[in-house]
Structure formats: C-alpha cells, structure tokens
Motif scaffolding. Sequence first.
Motif, PDB file in Angstrom:
ATOM      1  N   ARG A 173       5.107   7.458   3.836  1.00  0.00           N
ATOM      2  CA  ARG A 173       4.215   8.019   2.821  1.00  0.00           C
ATOM      3  C   ARG A 173       2.937   8.536   3.476  1.00  0.00           C
ATOM      4  NH1 ARG A 173       0.474   4.626  -0.605  1.00  0.00           N
ATOM      5  NH2 ARG A 173       2.209   3.161  -0.826  1.00  0.00           N
ATOM      6  N   SER A 174       2.476   9.708   3.044  1.00  0.00           N
ATOM      7  CA  SER A 174       1.265  10.288   3.602  1.00  0.00           C
ATOM      8  C   SER A 174       0.103   9.307   3.479  1.00  0.00           C
ATOM      9  CB  SER A 174       0.924  11.594   2.879  1.00  0.00           C
ATOM     10  OG  SER A 174      -0.371  12.035   3.226  1.00  0.00           O
ATOM     11  N   LEU A 175      -0.707   9.227   4.524  1.00  0.00           N
ATOM     12  CA  LEU A 175      -1.875   8.354   4.493  1.00  0.00           C
ATOM     13  C   LEU A 175      -2.934   8.882   3.538  1.00  0.00           C
ATOM     14  CD1 LEU A 175      -2.287   7.400   8.257  1.00  0.00           C
ATOM     15  CD2 LEU A 175      -0.685   6.538   6.541  1.00  0.00           C
ATOM     16  N   ASP A 176      -2.778  10.117   3.108  1.00  0.00           N
ATOM     17  CA  ASP A 176      -3.691  10.702   2.129  1.00  0.00           C
ATOM     18  C   ASP A 176      -3.246  10.433   0.697  1.00  0.00           C
ATOM     19  OD1 ASP A 176      -5.220  11.767   4.170  1.00  0.00           O
ATOM     20  OD2 ASP A 176      -4.145  13.681   4.177  1.00  0.00           O
ATOM     21  N   THR A 177      -2.129   9.709   0.531  1.00  0.00           N
ATOM     22  CA  THR A 177      -1.580   9.454  -0.800  1.00  0.00           C
ATOM     23  C   THR A 177      -1.549   7.963  -1.075  1.00  0.00           C
ATOM     24  OG1 THR A 177      -0.164  11.407  -0.572  1.00  0.00           O
ATOM     25  CG2 THR A 177       0.365   9.874  -2.355  1.00  0.00           C
ATOM     26  N   PRO A 178      -2.580   7.415  -1.695  1.00  0.00           N
ATOM     27  CA  PRO A 178      -2.568   5.986  -2.016  1.00  0.00           C
ATOM     28  C   PRO A 178      -1.548   5.682  -3.103  1.00  0.00           C
ATOM     29  CG  PRO A 178      -4.476   7.049  -3.010  1.00  0.00           C
ATOM     30  CD  PRO A 178      -3.815   8.079  -2.141  1.00  0.00           C
TER      31      PRO A 178
END
Length: 280
Positions: A209-214
């Motif tokens: 999962r993207s680290l920009d997507t909590p």
Amino acid sequence: MRTVHASLIAEKVCELCISANKVLPSDLISRIDYCSGCEKSPLAKSIFDDMKANIAAAKELNIPVCQDTGMAVVFVEVGQDVHIEGGLLEDAINAGVHRGYTEGLLRCSVVGDPLRRINTGDNTPAVIHTRLVAGDRISLTVAPKGFGSENMSRLRMFTPAYGRDDIIAYIAETVRIAGGNPCPPMVLGVGIGSDFEGCALLAKKALCRSLDTPNPDEFYRTMEADALEAVNATGVGPQGFGGSVTALAVNIEAAPTHIAGLPVAVNVGCHVTRHASAVI
C-alpha cells in the motif's frame, strides 16, 4: 469475454520484476527524503544521505537498488470476464519471473527445497496470490522480497483478551528484536484478523500500500500513527546505529476473525520495500 494471451502476462511480469528492483515507488522515495530531514542524529543523517545516493546511483546506472533482488511475490487480480489462452496463469507468471531475473541480470535467490537448498537458477517459482474480481482486466503487482527483512517478521496468535495497545507493543518489540538486521528505516506491514495464514497475507499486502495512503478506517489510521511513534521511540535508527527514525511507515490491514482469536502478523520491510504494478 475478453481474451488475454499467456505470453502477454509473462512479458508484463518480466518488465515488473526488472523495474521493481531498479526503481523505487515515488511515495517511498518521498518518505525517505522527508524522514531524512526529521532525523536528529548526525550519524543517522549521514546514513540517510548514503541511502539517497544509492537510490540515485541505481537509477543512473540502471542497476538494482539492492543486491538482494528478493523472492518474487506476485499479487494478481483476474477479472472474471477474462479468458486466458495459450497456457496457464501460474505458468505464465513463472515464465515472466524466469525472464525478468535472467534477462535482467538480477540475483537468483530461490532454492527448490528448503532443506536440500539447490538453487533453481532463475528465481522461480514465484509466490503467487490470485484473486478473482469483477471486470475484464488483469492487475499485477510484483513485490520482490529480500530476506534480511523477511527473516525478522513475526506472527502471534493473540487471544481476544488482548487489545490495541498490546498489538502496538508487539510491533515495537518486533522492531527492537530485529535491530539493524532488516536495514532500517523499515516499512512495517501489519495484518490483524483473519486466521493463521490470512493475517500473514494481510501483512504482506499492507507493504504494497502506498505510504501516502493511510488506512481509510479512522480507528486503524490512528493506530498506524501511534504504532509508528512507538517504533521510532525504540531508537534503533537507520541501519541500527541509533536515531529518531527507525520506521518510515506502519501500514495496517484488518479482516474479520473468529470469536476466539486475534491473529497478528508483522511483515518487516527494509528501506527499499519494492513493488511495481501494471494492468493488462
């Protein structure tokens, strides 16, 4: 019904194996840049500088960002309106891994048997997770997983008597035990729920999962932030030499579980937690 030839799947997997090992996801590069500015220790800051120089050199020289080019983990979502011709899906994926690792001159690290330890010579077979979904497309994510970090991963079958804070403490304990072995600053994928093997799969997916997507669930979004704070409070720091940044992110994925269970898996990723995706 849409027809996709197996050779196209193999070609795409080949490309993803090579690109995932040479070019890091943009969100990971951005997080490394951001966290290097947050680091307070001069030694840790210099390690961050070395990491960034290594990433830049890999891009410039068109070589892998890490010598451990990993075991190929492939997540594939197949639309139920897709017909694959010319071969089996798993055979096509393994053909792509074979090509990617041999033609891409990537290190082959897979042994055909866990005890007899004979190298397969082409990094096959891949670890393949397949899911049937709606539509007429095939989504592929190749996540090469190095074992310096994989070996530090843990799974525990908690009972429902434990709770949120206990799990955060377990995540931090996992990081303290790991120390510098997984090449921190780490990315931590945490799976909560499902069953024994299900929570491990959730943890692996969390690393992609993207680290920009909590987490979209506010409860788990807050838990991710609190777990990251607890991990960074361990002081393990970059490469285990101490510092204020031990992890770049904690990604949590949760799923329903049995009334008597609370499985938790922590899949440890290094500072070059790699993955690349494509849709056919």
